[in-house]
Design a protein around this motif. Structure first.
Motif, mmCIF file in Angstrom:
data_model
loop_
_atom_site.group_PDB
_atom_site.id
_atom_site.type_symbol
_atom_site.label_atom_id
_atom_site.label_comp_id
_atom_site.label_asym_id
_atom_site.label_seq_id
_atom_site.Cartn_x
_atom_site.Cartn_y
_atom_site.Cartn_z
ATOM 1 N N TYR A 89 0.793 -1.089 -0.011
ATOM 2 C CA TYR A 89 0.096 0.048 0.049
ATOM 3 C C TYR A 89 0.725 1.215 0.077
ATOM 4 N N PHE A 90 1.971 1.133 0.264
ATOM 5 C CA PHE A 90 2.946 2.292 0.429
ATOM 6 C C PHE A 90 3.560 2.461 -1.106
ATOM 7 N N VAL A 91 3.922 1.362 -1.588
ATOM 8 C CA VAL A 91 4.091 1.439 -2.913
ATOM 9 C C VAL A 91 3.427 1.888 -4.213
ATOM 10 N N GLY A 92 2.491 1.089 -4.076
ATOM 11 C CA GLY A 92 1.529 1.121 -5.232
ATOM 12 C C GLY A 92 0.793 2.672 -5.441
ATOM 13 N N PRO A 93 -0.035 3.181 -4.573
ATOM 14 C CA PRO A 93 -0.691 4.528 -4.592
ATOM 15 C C PRO A 93 0.321 5.482 -4.975
ATOM 16 N N LEU A 94 1.282 5.536 -4.394
ATOM 17 C CA LEU A 94 2.359 6.759 -4.809
ATOM 18 C C LEU A 94 3.009 6.307 -6.284
ATOM 19 N N THR A 95 2.686 5.300 -6.862
ATOM 20 C CA THR A 95 3.600 4.896 -8.096
ATOM 21 C C THR A 95 2.531 4.588 -9.117
ATOM 22 N N TYR A 96 2.570 3.285 -9.306
ATOM 23 C CA TYR A 96 1.808 2.654 -10.450
ATOM 24 C C TYR A 96 0.235 2.881 -10.334
ATOM 25 N N SER A 97 -0.194 2.610 -9.217
ATOM 26 C CA SER A 97 -1.712 2.842 -8.803
ATOM 27 C C SER A 97 -2.340 3.979 -9.170
ATOM 28 N N VAL A 264 -3.441 12.400 6.339
ATOM 29 C CA VAL A 264 -2.586 11.041 6.006
ATOM 30 C C VAL A 264 -1.939 10.454 7.233
ATOM 31 N N LEU A 265 -1.413 11.386 8.113
ATOM 32 C CA LEU A 265 -0.747 10.688 9.238
ATOM 33 C C LEU A 265 -1.641 10.214 10.143
ATOM 34 N N ALA A 266 -2.993 10.679 10.316
ATOM 35 C CA ALA A 266 -4.284 10.047 10.946
ATOM 36 C C ALA A 266 -4.471 8.753 10.630
ATOM 37 N N GLN A 267 -4.541 8.675 9.246
ATOM 38 C CA GLN A 267 -4.677 7.320 8.648
ATOM 39 C C GLN A 267 -3.715 6.450 9.008
ATOM 40 N N CYS A 363 -16.089 3.041 11.583
ATOM 41 C CA CYS A 363 -16.260 4.048 10.423
ATOM 42 C C CYS A 363 -14.944 4.910 10.484
ATOM 43 N N CYS A 364 -13.865 4.824 10.939
ATOM 44 C CA CYS A 364 -12.863 5.741 11.259
ATOM 45 C C CYS A 364 -12.217 5.852 9.861
ATOM 46 N N PHE A 365 -11.834 4.550 9.143
ATOM 47 C CA PHE A 365 -11.144 4.760 7.715
ATOM 48 C C PHE A 365 -11.911 5.647 6.944
ATOM 49 N N PRO A 366 -13.264 5.402 6.706
ATOM 50 C CA PRO A 366 -13.967 5.885 5.692
ATOM 51 C C PRO A 366 -14.192 7.556 6.054
ATOM 52 N N LEU A 367 -14.348 7.889 7.226
ATOM 53 C CA LEU A 367 -14.543 9.369 7.567
ATOM 54 C C LEU A 367 -13.167 10.122 7.396
ATOM 55 N N ILE A 368 -12.169 9.577 7.759
ATOM 56 C CA ILE A 368 -10.725 10.025 7.802
ATOM 57 C C ILE A 368 -10.564 10.553 6.021
ATOM 58 N N PHE A 369 -10.809 9.344 5.272
ATOM 59 C CA PHE A 369 -10.639 9.453 4.043
ATOM 60 C C PHE A 369 -11.277 10.509 3.418
ATOM 61 N N THR A 370 -12.671 10.442 3.659
ATOM 62 C CA THR A 370 -13.580 11.425 2.895
ATOM 63 C C THR A 370 -13.416 13.013 3.560
ATOM 64 N N LEU A 371 -12.919 13.119 4.737
ATOM 65 C CA LEU A 371 -12.956 14.269 5.285
ATOM 66 C C LEU A 371 -11.516 14.963 5.200
ATOM 67 N N ILE A 387 -3.625 9.446 0.835
ATOM 68 C CA ILE A 387 -4.440 8.890 1.861
ATOM 69 C C ILE A 387 -4.484 7.161 2.059
ATOM 70 N N ILE A 388 -4.488 6.634 0.529
ATOM 71 C CA ILE A 388 -4.374 5.072 0.439
ATOM 72 C C ILE A 388 -2.949 4.653 0.830
ATOM 73 N N ALA A 389 -2.124 5.222 0.439
ATOM 74 C CA ALA A 389 -0.793 5.014 0.913
ATOM 75 C C ALA A 389 -0.518 5.129 2.366
ATOM 76 N N ALA A 390 -1.306 5.858 3.268
ATOM 77 C CA ALA A 390 -1.175 5.758 4.639
ATOM 78 C C ALA A 390 -1.767 4.585 5.112
ATOM 79 N N VAL A 391 -2.328 3.443 4.421
ATOM 80 C CA VAL A 391 -2.681 2.340 4.945
ATOM 81 C C VAL A 391 -1.449 1.407 5.101
ATOM 82 N N SER A 392 -0.311 2.026 4.510
ATOM 83 C CA SER A 392 0.747 1.135 4.640
ATOM 84 C C SER A 392 1.202 1.371 6.256
#
Length: 473
Positions: A89-97, A264-267, A363-371, A387-392
């Motif tokens: 999740y750290f590699v993909g969203p910041l590059t190819y994804s 991103v930090l919170a996620q 509900c924390c993930f989707p709300l952090i994401f959208t807000l 934000i998805i890269a923060a899943v790492s």
């Protein structure tokens, strides 16, 4: 007439289902313009993907415990599965994804993500034959790469596919089906996959992932033939401009989007803590109630994941009657409180407390994401990738927790102070939103009007009409 931002043909995704000519395209187009009714079909189709990565995540937690026995790895080493899965999740969203989403659009990101997921699932077979923990970690990295690509596309697609004011509700509901997948997986593991099999066998794991691989390849074929509405940077810029009177939106450079980077930090900290709780849940219940077997631990994990799923549906209901920033602050506060009690109690009470932690995580993930995405405008797709890269964060916290538990002679309970730190850091984000961003966030959910209905001129592609759609459609 309000002047529309200009976007040239090569700025748009390669497959958006809209004809363009050689002139400058001034029209926004796609999912950001459709009504709630029109959004139902594409949202339901993409929601299938949420169930799939919930299922993969639920199996990951059980495999963590299973490999400790079958492959004789320590708690710290078994966290390598989470490190491989979430490291992708750290590699993909910041590059190819992220690049695929921005260059080719959501549909092709779904297809590529499913194919990567399928390849990783098939790699479980040779890893099982060779009884290679490293092979399983490599296979899990490929699976994670596919799921990271799916999440990079699916989360912003759901958030923007339809009226802006329902963004948090749509994503939280879709994520509820991800939670259902996390419930089904450990139940299937305890009652089918690992039931009545040699405790030293990996055959059942191989067959399960073979079936998953075949299914996701078939689903990739479905997405190849289905046309999905596309959300462009132009759509998001247009939505943000329409809201300028009731929000603090300004078209700033990405580097100045400070709320995004705080999110991103919170996620990162929240997801790390969530994954650590699920990954070492079985070890925890065996420690606080020593007579508990691994099979019973898997069943209790399913119950806890059921609490997680219920929490998502409960929070979805709350989002219809109260503000998203309040819901996030309340649920994050609950997670911090019960995570503190997890460190002190024993027996069934401790198991109840850790189950309640999963309820309040819901509900924390989707709300952090959208807000975090609110007000990004043309930066929304790139911001979603961050934000998805923060899943790492899920790659950091579980190995640390496992290593601390090993250092404490296997005392998993004491090691759970590690995810508590993550929850506390994440809790400061909704506190910040409520103290400093409340007026702007409320403007997005209460007062924003939808975009003017496009009336396209076939000669120059400009929007001629200015009739607004009804806010209640």
């Amino acid at each position: 007439m309000r002047e529309e931002p200009e976007y040239r043909n090569n700025d748009l995704p390669g497959d958006v289902g809209v004809e363009t000519n050689d002139q400058t395209v001034k029209a926004v187009m796609g999912a950001g313009e459709i009504t709630t009714r029109e959004s139902i079909a594409p949202v339901c189709l993409v929601t299938i993907l949420f169930f799939m990565w919930g299922f993969a995540y639920g199996l990951l937690d059980v495999l963590n415990s299973h490999f400790q026995d079958v492959l004789n790895v320590s708690k710290g080493m078994s966290g390598g599965l989470q490190a491989a899965y979430f490291g992708a999740y750290f590699v993909g969203p910041l590059t190819y994804s992220g690049w695929i989403v921005r260059r080719f659009g959501y549909r092709w990101a779904f297809i590529v993500g499913l194919c990567l997921y399928g390849v990783g699932a098939l790699m479980f077979w040779p890893s099982g034959v060779n009884r290679s923990f490293g092979g399983f970690c490599g296979s899990m990295f490929i699976v994670g790469s596919g799921l990271a690509t799916l999440e990079t596309a699916a989360n912003p697609f759901i958030a923007t596919c339809g009226p802006s004011r329902h963004s948090e509700l749509r994503l939280t509901l879709a994520q509820s089906f991800q939670a259902i997948g996390t419930v089904v997986a450990p139940v299937l593991a305890s009652q089918v996959i690992f039931k009545d099999v040699d405790s030293n066998s990996l055959t059942s794991v191989q067959w399960v992932y073979l079936g998953i691989g075949i299914f996701v390849f078939l689903l990739a074929v479905v997405f190849f033939f289905v046309r999905l509405p596309e959300v462009t940077d132009a759509d998001m810029a247009n939505q943000a401009e329409l809201a300028v009177d009731v929000t603090d939106y300004k078209d700033k450079p990405l580097r100045q989007q400070y709320t995004l980077f705080y999110g991103v930090l919170a996620q990162f900290c929240y997801v790390g803590a969530q994954v650590a709780y699920a990954g070492y849940f079985i070890n925890y219940v065996i420690w606080v109630r020593p007579e508990t077997s691994k099979a019973t631990g898997s069943n209790l994990l399913a119950v806890a994941q059921g609490c997680f799923a219920i929490g998502r549906f409960v929070s979805s209901g709350l989002l219809k009657i109260t503000k998203p920033r309040f819901v996030l602050l309340g649920f994050m506060s609950g997670a911090v409180i019960f995570a503190s009690l997890v460190l002190a109690l024993k027996g069934n009470t401790a198991i109840a407390m850790i189950s309640l932690v999963l309820f309040f995580e819901s509900c924390c993930f989707p709300l952090i994401f959208t807000l975090s995405l609110r007000g990004l405008g043309r930066h929304s797709k790139r911001g979603a990738s961050f934000i998805i890269a923060a899943v790492s964060g899920g790659a950091l916290f579980p190995p640390v927790l496992g290593s601390v538990a090993d250092a404490f002679d296997g005392n998993t309970q004491r090691a759970f102070f590690v995810p508590l730190i993550g929850f506390c850091i994440a809790w400061t984000f909704p506190l910040y939103l409520n103290l400093f961003k409340g007026k702007s966030l409320d403007g997005w959910t209460e007062n924003v009007k939808v975009s003017p209905e496009p009336n396209m001129n076939s000669n120059d592609g400009e929007i001629l009409g200015e009739n607004e759609r009804s806010k209640n459609i």
